[in-house]
Design a protein around this motif. Sequence first.
Motif, PDB file in Angstrom:
ATOM      1  N   MET A 453      15.360 -26.829  -7.309  1.00  0.00           N
ATOM      2  CA  MET A 453      15.706 -27.659  -8.462  1.00  0.00           C
ATOM      3  C   MET A 453      16.952 -28.459  -8.119  1.00  0.00           C
ATOM      4  O   MET A 453      17.839 -27.980  -7.407  1.00  0.00           O
ATOM      5  N   ILE A 454      17.016 -29.688  -8.634  1.00  0.00           N
ATOM      6  CA  ILE A 454      18.156 -30.547  -8.333  1.00  0.00           C
ATOM      7  C   ILE A 454      18.428 -31.464  -9.512  1.00  0.00           C
ATOM      8  O   ILE A 454      17.507 -31.828 -10.265  1.00  0.00           O
ATOM      9  N   SER A 455      19.691 -31.827  -9.693  1.00  0.00           N
ATOM     10  CA  SER A 455      20.083 -32.833 -10.671  1.00  0.00           C
ATOM     11  C   SER A 455      21.287 -33.580 -10.119  1.00  0.00           C
ATOM     12  O   SER A 455      22.196 -32.974  -9.536  1.00  0.00           O
ATOM     13  N   TYR A 456      21.301 -34.879 -10.309  1.00  0.00           N
ATOM     14  CA  TYR A 456      22.458 -35.680  -9.912  1.00  0.00           C
ATOM     15  C   TYR A 456      23.359 -35.998 -11.103  1.00  0.00           C
ATOM     16  O   TYR A 456      24.221 -36.863 -11.007  1.00  0.00           O
ATOM     17  N   GLU A 457      23.176 -35.273 -12.195  1.00  0.00           N
ATOM     18  CA  GLU A 457      24.032 -35.481 -13.364  1.00  0.00           C
ATOM     19  C   GLU A 457      25.382 -34.792 -13.213  1.00  0.00           C
ATOM     20  O   GLU A 457      26.273 -35.009 -14.042  1.00  0.00           O
ATOM     21  N   PHE A 458      25.567 -33.959 -12.188  1.00  0.00           N
ATOM     22  CA  PHE A 458      26.869 -33.311 -11.983  1.00  0.00           C
ATOM     23  C   PHE A 458      27.259 -33.265 -10.503  1.00  0.00           C
ATOM     24  O   PHE A 458      28.279 -32.690 -10.147  1.00  0.00           O
ATOM     25  N   GLY A 484      17.183 -34.507 -15.011  1.00  0.00           N
ATOM     26  CA  GLY A 484      18.250 -35.468 -15.270  1.00  0.00           C
ATOM     27  C   GLY A 484      17.748 -36.703 -15.968  1.00  0.00           C
ATOM     28  O   GLY A 484      16.560 -37.041 -15.903  1.00  0.00           O
ATOM     29  N   ASP A 485      18.677 -37.401 -16.647  1.00  0.00           N
ATOM     30  CA  ASP A 485      18.315 -38.589 -17.425  1.00  0.00           C
ATOM     31  C   ASP A 485      19.173 -39.790 -17.063  1.00  0.00           C
ATOM     32  O   ASP A 485      19.213 -40.786 -17.811  1.00  0.00           O
ATOM     33  N   ASP A 486      19.886 -39.736 -15.946  1.00  0.00           N
ATOM     34  CA  ASP A 486      20.719 -40.847 -15.460  1.00  0.00           C
ATOM     35  C   ASP A 486      21.867 -41.190 -16.414  1.00  0.00           C
ATOM     36  O   ASP A 486      22.371 -42.315 -16.429  1.00  0.00           O
ATOM     37  N   SER A 487      22.332 -40.214 -17.190  1.00  0.00           N
ATOM     38  CA  SER A 487      23.382 -40.500 -18.176  1.00  0.00           C
ATOM     39  C   SER A 487      24.792 -40.293 -17.644  1.00  0.00           C
ATOM     40  O   SER A 487      25.762 -40.681 -18.297  1.00  0.00           O
ATOM     41  N   ASP A 488      24.955 -39.698 -16.468  1.00  0.00           N
ATOM     42  CA  ASP A 488      26.278 -39.389 -15.948  1.00  0.00           C
ATOM     43  C   ASP A 488      27.037 -40.673 -15.599  1.00  0.00           C
ATOM     44  O   ASP A 488      26.545 -41.500 -14.824  1.00  0.00           O
ATOM     45  N   PRO A 489      28.248 -40.865 -16.156  1.00  0.00           N
ATOM     46  CA  PRO A 489      29.002 -42.089 -15.838  1.00  0.00           C
ATOM     47  C   PRO A 489      29.390 -42.196 -14.365  1.00  0.00           C
ATOM     48  O   PRO A 489      29.656 -43.309 -13.884  1.00  0.00           O
ATOM     49  N   TYR A 490      29.413 -41.092 -13.634  1.00  0.00           N
ATOM     50  CA  TYR A 490      29.774 -41.156 -12.212  1.00  0.00           C
ATOM     51  C   TYR A 490      28.656 -41.761 -11.354  1.00  0.00           C
ATOM     52  O   TYR A 490      28.862 -41.991 -10.163  1.00  0.00           O
ATOM     53  N   LEU A 533       6.537 -33.047  -6.766  1.00  0.00           N
ATOM     54  CA  LEU A 533       7.777 -33.433  -7.429  1.00  0.00           C
ATOM     55  C   LEU A 533       7.568 -33.303  -8.925  1.00  0.00           C
ATOM     56  O   LEU A 533       6.631 -33.890  -9.485  1.00  0.00           O
ATOM     57  N   GLY A 534       8.434 -32.539  -9.573  1.00  0.00           N
ATOM     58  CA  GLY A 534       8.442 -32.478 -11.025  1.00  0.00           C
ATOM     59  C   GLY A 534       9.660 -33.208 -11.534  1.00  0.00           C
ATOM     60  O   GLY A 534      10.774 -32.967 -11.060  1.00  0.00           O
ATOM     61  N   PHE A 535       9.476 -34.122 -12.479  1.00  0.00           N
ATOM     62  CA  PHE A 535      10.588 -34.882 -13.041  1.00  0.00           C
ATOM     63  C   PHE A 535      10.704 -34.569 -14.525  1.00  0.00           C
ATOM     64  O   PHE A 535       9.835 -34.927 -15.326  1.00  0.00           O
ATOM     65  N   LEU A 536      11.799 -33.872 -14.879  1.00  0.00           N
ATOM     66  CA  LEU A 536      12.103 -33.555 -16.273  1.00  0.00           C
ATOM     67  C   LEU A 536      13.232 -34.469 -16.721  1.00  0.00           C
ATOM     68  O   LEU A 536      14.375 -34.315 -16.279  1.00  0.00           O
ATOM     69  N   ASN A 537      12.922 -35.426 -17.561  1.00  0.00           N
ATOM     70  CA  ASN A 537      13.882 -36.447 -17.984  1.00  0.00           C
ATOM     71  C   ASN A 537      14.788 -35.894 -19.083  1.00  0.00           C
ATOM     72  O   ASN A 537      14.689 -36.250 -20.249  1.00  0.00           O
ATOM     73  N   LEU A 538      15.669 -34.990 -18.680  1.00  0.00           N
ATOM     74  CA  LEU A 538      16.539 -34.278 -19.622  1.00  0.00           C
ATOM     75  C   LEU A 538      17.824 -33.911 -18.902  1.00  0.00           C
ATOM     76  O   LEU A 538      17.786 -33.379 -17.786  1.00  0.00           O
ATOM     77  N   SER A 539      18.951 -34.210 -19.497  1.00  0.00           N
ATOM     78  CA  SER A 539      20.219 -33.812 -18.883  1.00  0.00           C
ATOM     79  C   SER A 539      20.322 -32.293 -18.866  1.00  0.00           C
ATOM     80  O   SER A 539      20.097 -31.642 -19.898  1.00  0.00           O
ATOM     81  N   PRO A 540      20.639 -31.665 -17.721  1.00  0.00           N
ATOM     82  CA  PRO A 540      20.579 -30.198 -17.639  1.00  0.00           C
ATOM     83  C   PRO A 540      21.552 -29.480 -18.552  1.00  0.00           C
ATOM     84  O   PRO A 540      21.330 -28.322 -18.892  1.00  0.00           O
ATOM     85  N   ASP A 541      22.627 -30.136 -18.983  1.00  0.00           N
ATOM     86  CA  ASP A 541      23.551 -29.451 -19.898  1.00  0.00           C
ATOM     87  C   ASP A 541      22.886 -29.146 -21.224  1.00  0.00           C
ATOM     88  O   ASP A 541      23.244 -28.190 -21.914  1.00  0.00           O
TER      89      ASP A 541
END
Length: 726
Positions: A453-458, A484-490, A533-541
């Motif tokens: 599992m991976i997310s680029y939100e953090f 992830g939902d691409d919401s991270d400002p970084y 590839l599974g894509f869950l469009n949800l911020s993991p927090d």
Amino acid sequence: MHFRDRREERTGFQESGPYKASYDLQTDFVMVYGIDQSMPQRVKDWRDKGYVVHLMTGVSWGEYQSYLNGQFDGQLHWDEGQRNQENQDISHGKDVPYMVPSISFSKFLTERIKIAVDEGVEAIHLEEPEFWVEGGYSEAFKREWQIYYKEPWLPPHQSEEAQYRASKLKAYLYTRTLDRLCSELKEYALSKYHRFLRFYVPTHSLINYTQWQIISPESKLIDLPAIDGYIAQIWTGTSRTPNVYEGVRKERTFETAFLEYGMMQELVSGTDRRMWFLHDPIEDNPRHTWTDYQENYFKTVVASLLHPDISHFEVSPWPRRIFEGKRPSEDAVELKGIPAPYATTLLTVMHTLGDMDQEDIQIAGKSEKIGILVADSMMYQRKRIDASDRASSRYDGTGEISIANYQDQELLDFSHFYGMALPLLKRGLWVRPVQLDNVRRFSNYLDQYRLLMISYEFLKPEYPDIHNVLAQWVKEGGILIYVGDDSDPYHQVKAWWNTGHRKHRSPRGHLFESLGLSSDTEQGVYKIDQGVLGFLNLSPDKCAKSKANSDVLREFMNDCIEKYNKDIILEEKNHFLIQRGPYTIAAVLDESINAEPLELKGMYVDLFDPELKVNEQVTLHPNENTLLYDLNYRPSDTDIKLIAASSRVEKIEQTKDGLQMIAKGPEKLNAVARLSIPKEPNEVKCVIEDTEQTINWEWDQRSKTIFLQYIHNSGKETTISLNWKG
């Protein structure tokens, strides 16, 4: 029957005080802490007591006033202390600032540590290379920025871009310092003394440093050939940091420790470097009760033993404060010394840890590993940039944090990570943090995993070729779930994924492109060659904040498995259970699929019991854990076997009329041992230097074991004789 050589260095502790019989733990090695005028004598005294002697000193803070005040090179260096946005010192104590590791500071440390090399220590531990997120404002750091980036310094609070770049520089500076220090001192020891000097880095886990808002080199240390290994500085103080699961924020010491130890395992995975797992029977915060310390200590020990790849341990930092210090009693009316039963149990566990290098490892049930990809870059985005320009809240485990507002609390919760990890871990699944940076270092790094599992939100991938490796792994049959939902400002920092010909909104776009998908791909499950590839469009927090979202994550993962790779079986349960040779380690989770107890039947010695009781049934309820010796494990080829002892047992030998055992341990502490022997003795004696001592014993006919209870005396040899003839 002879026992291990101290040179195996399986167990050790660190201590700044002189040798004293009250905390002579009889481990294999000792780390003499600090370099001062007393250091040579302390090294000699511990060595004379039979220990392998190492030295430990802080690399980011310490008693470095001679450097700061100009005695070292004639220049003042107070501008090299870490400073925050308000231009205040970030300190570890009065006149002890955390340092910006300049070239001149590394020269100072090198000259200072040479004194220890001259004293003949066999290894040096440079602990806690730490640069606080709130730092980055001192003149020394501004100079380093100009040298590294070749442009004027930017205040880290100014933008995500400035914060991210400042953090990368902080990690680089301590990497540079450790490389210079270790390389130069290794050459010094070889050229002057023809002696190979080893270097280790005691460091918190990447998970903890990220949560506490501290920058450290972490996986970058793998690239430094002069470093020989690490100590995983994980203990109640780090692992009791609250996190959020299904909307509830609380301490989850076992679960956090399980993830932290798993994270530190990655620093040596695929290498020949050594890792010691640390436990602390108390912690830096002095306000908890002895009962609290004990319960949480057991949780960290069990969590560490569920990682059987590691079998070396630092059994305690600062034993002087454990065995001579005072802490609150249960009624909080007065401070008391360590309760005698806890002291005895501590010694038993510490010596048991020296026997954890077992070849036979058995994990109960299905043990499919689920990897959650993490990276050093998690540490680089630990400040929220907003109009108020507030300094970061700072938490170091010694007390309560002052939370400025809701966003500060959200940051400390680190829910982006725990939101993916806890929904799986709480169902008894074998979750492992996996170091994303390592896929570039080791070609087969991901081979042991089928589900990631991976997310680029953090976190952010620092190099684009990481995605080539991930894509190839998926195409060859792996299941990769992106959350992830691409919401991270970084995502907006200037980086490889949004510069040049690449114009991705986030690095996820490039990952999907590497897998043959568009960055606009909608949520779903996609077959990629032999993998998924599974894509869950949800911020993991958000998965941490409600049970509904935790269920969404779990159900989505199951969909990915069921649709495309049915040979992966995840067995949900409310416990972990593992066998390491004769040792049974178990933990039952609360907040899990049910509250049913775990029942173990057989013949077990409870190693958390100061009386080492023999039990034919052990029942564990939620939030309970255990360390047991299985008396039914592989019958021995000898009639005499040491089961457990709160002493270092140097030797057991059969005599004409029975057996004789030589034991050592701290003075005046109640010692216990349990041995398997052929039959009940008719006489048991305890002698210290020709003087007979009191010894109590009890025979257990069911298990054919004997329980011994005696007192150590000033670290001297205790000779126990059993006679069953005549």
